[in-house]
Design an enzyme around this catalytic site. Structure first.
Site, PDB file in Angstrom:
ATOM      1  N   ARG A   1      -1.692   4.845   7.620  1.00  0.00           N
ATOM      2  CA  ARG A   1      -2.051   3.504   8.093  1.00  0.00           C
ATOM      3  C   ARG A   1      -1.708   3.432   9.569  1.00  0.00           C
ATOM      4  O   ARG A   1      -0.652   3.897  10.001  1.00  0.00           O
ATOM      5  CB  ARG A   1      -1.279   2.427   7.345  1.00  0.00           C
ATOM      6  CG  ARG A   1      -1.303   1.130   8.135  1.00  0.00           C
ATOM      7  CD  ARG A   1      -1.195  -0.124   7.400  1.00  0.00           C
ATOM      8  NE  ARG A   1      -2.016  -0.248   6.231  1.00  0.00           N
ATOM      9  CZ  ARG A   1      -2.001  -1.355   5.492  1.00  0.00           C
ATOM     10  NH1 ARG A   1      -1.251  -2.364   5.831  1.00  0.00           N
ATOM     11  NH2 ARG A   1      -2.756  -1.432   4.407  1.00  0.00           N
TER      12      ARG A   1
ATOM     13  N   THR B   1       0.829  -1.203   0.000  1.00  0.00           N
ATOM     14  CA  THR B   1       0.000   0.000   0.000  1.00  0.00           C
ATOM     15  C   THR B   1       0.868   1.259   0.000  1.00  0.00           C
ATOM     16  O   THR B   1       0.612   2.204  -0.732  1.00  0.00           O
ATOM     17  CB  THR B   1      -0.941   0.001   1.224  1.00  0.00           C
ATOM     18  OG1 THR B   1      -1.655  -1.228   1.229  1.00  0.00           O
ATOM     19  CG2 THR B   1      -1.915   1.142   1.169  1.00  0.00           C
TER      20      THR B   1
END
Lengths: 155, 303
Positions: free
Chosen positions: B101, B52
């Protein structure tokens, strides 16, 4: 009813003006005081708990002199005391009786049951949307998990 | 979508999802467009994530933006005890958008309310990972021509997989028929299944993978993790039942595509990779286009 009222008044004196919060589950009396910010209250405040109640077994009662709550303010206590009844008193007379209603949102009253939720790990006010008033299901604004009646805990 | 944070897949409407997919299509045709040259993108990864993070950094770099940030919390001030609130408030001063995140659920929502700049959630614990969902939608739309009226099978760990939960919720907007294939221990939670039921969509639940292959347009595979089972024997019993082999694809529809959020371990054997139905690596590439689209739309340089 007449008789019950009489007995109550013997245990907790009447107030001239204000709000009586009756039928509070015994274990929730202090939560109610906290939720309604009554710890700092400057007027007369009568608190009793573990009173005998025909309906509930044991109950608590709070009498707040010279205070008339707005409904969104008082309804917050429905989360801890869904059985609570409100009696509005003026000149020692009962003006109005009503029940509390579960609110649409709950801010900083309930703990999120998810231990990994950010609200249990940082100093953040909790915020829930009440998705089911009957079963009492609260959806956390942050982690989106549902806190239900069986795992509800208070801040 | 300008200045709007993306925390949860439902923060954007169905129309906004489609718009992002259209913009992403433009970046697929022309990936290098230096339209974010005067912008700074902060990537705050409080827990490691190769795929990601690299995908976001690649997206930002292809648009000419500068990328700042950290790759795990041991290299940030978190280790000194700084609160998330303070980190976000501080970093807000240095950038135009935050990609974050974090291991705690709800952290992204909180950050989006504290930050002075928009926040894109790149995964908050087991809760949401909306950019993965958007790239999944992009992949489905691209391979099937439309998102409407498809048969989609989800296979493996449907209980804990957040990518599955978000994609199921998003697909509920498109009259999808769901096929939920998992061991009994790892069934789709009722909190997610309720979105299917609320829309009155068709779904089936089963433990048999082979049975469903001939019926579906999309086969969404996920990894079953051993640590999800309280009894290791239960894991041994089911682990081979959810492995996709090339030979199993014989009766499949010609338009079938196999998706997987990756990383794959052994749930798709490598002989599937050469099959034109295997789409998982292209799916990962699509992630870059979708993230380019999100950065450009939220920063307001594309409408």
């Amino acid at each position: 009813m007449e008789k019950e009222n009489l007995r109550k008044e013997l245990k907790v004196s009447a107030i001239e003006n204000g709000t009586v919060i009756d039928h509070i589950p015994s274990g929730s009396v202090f939560h109610v005081i906290k939720i309604l910010n009554l710890t700092e209250y400057q007027n007369q405040l009568l608190i009793a708990t573990n009173l005998d109640s025909r309906k509930m077994g044991k109950k608590g009662i709070i009498k707040v002199s010279n205070k008339f709550f707005k409904s969104d303010e008082i309804n917050k206590i429905a989360l801890v005391a869904p059985t609570a009844t409100l009696i509005i008193i003026k000149n020692f007379e009962v003006i109005e009786k009503k029940k509390v209603e579960v609110p649409d949102y709950a801010e900083n009253i309930v703990k999120c049951f998810n231990p990994n939720c950010i609200t249990n790990n940082e100093e953040i006010s909790t915020k829930f949307k009440v998705t089911d008033k009957k079963e009492l299901k609260l959806r956390c604004h942050f982690c989106e998990k549902i806190t239900a009646r069986n795992n509800i805990a208070f801040r | 979508m300008k200045n709007k944070s993306l925390v949860s897949i439902n923060d954007f409407t169905r129309e906004e999802h489609i718009r992002i997919l259209e913009i992403a299509g433009g970046f697929e045709k022309q990936p290098k467009q230096r339209i974010l040259e005067d912008h700074v993108v902060a990537t705050l990864f409080f827990e490691p994530s190769t795929r990601t993070r690299l995908s976001f950094e690649s997206a930002a770099t292809r648009l000419g933006a500068r990328v700042i940030g950290f790759t795990d919390s041991s290299s940030s001030s978190v280790i000194k005890g700084e609160s998330l609130r303070d980190t976000i408030l501080t970093v807000s001063n240095y950038c135009d958008i935050i990609v974050m995140r974090h291991p705690r659920e709800g952290s992204a929502r909180f950050a989006s309310e504290v930050a002075r700049v928009p926040v894109i959630n790149a995964g908050d614990g087991a809760n949401q990972h909306p950019t993965q969902t958007l790239l999944d939608l992009y992949s489905i739309r691209k391979t099937q021509g439309s998102l409407d009226n498809l048969n989609v099978a989800f296979v493996g760990d449907l209980k804990y997989g957040r990518t599955v939960h978000s994609l199921v919720q998003a697909l509920c907007n498109y009259n999808t028929t769901f096929h939920l294939i998992s061991p009994l221990e790892l069934k789709l939670p009722s909190s997610v299944k309720i979105s299917i039921k609320e829309r009155d969509l068709e779904y089936s639940q089963s433990t048999d993978l082979q049975d469903v292959i001939s019926k579906v347009d999309i086969l969404y595979m996920t990894r079953i993790q051993k640590e999800r089972f309280s009894d290791p024997l239960d894991y041994e019993k089911v682990k081979n039942a959810y492995v996709l082999r090339n030979s199993m694809l014989e009766g499949a529809k010609p338009n079938l595509k196999i998706l997987h959020p990756l990383p794959r371990v052994n749930e798709i054997t490598t002989d599937v990779d050469a099959n034109p139905k295997a789409y998982y690596f292209t799916q990962a590439l699509n992630g870059v286009f979708v993230r380019q689209a999100l950065l450009a739309a939220i920063l307001g340089v594309v409408e």
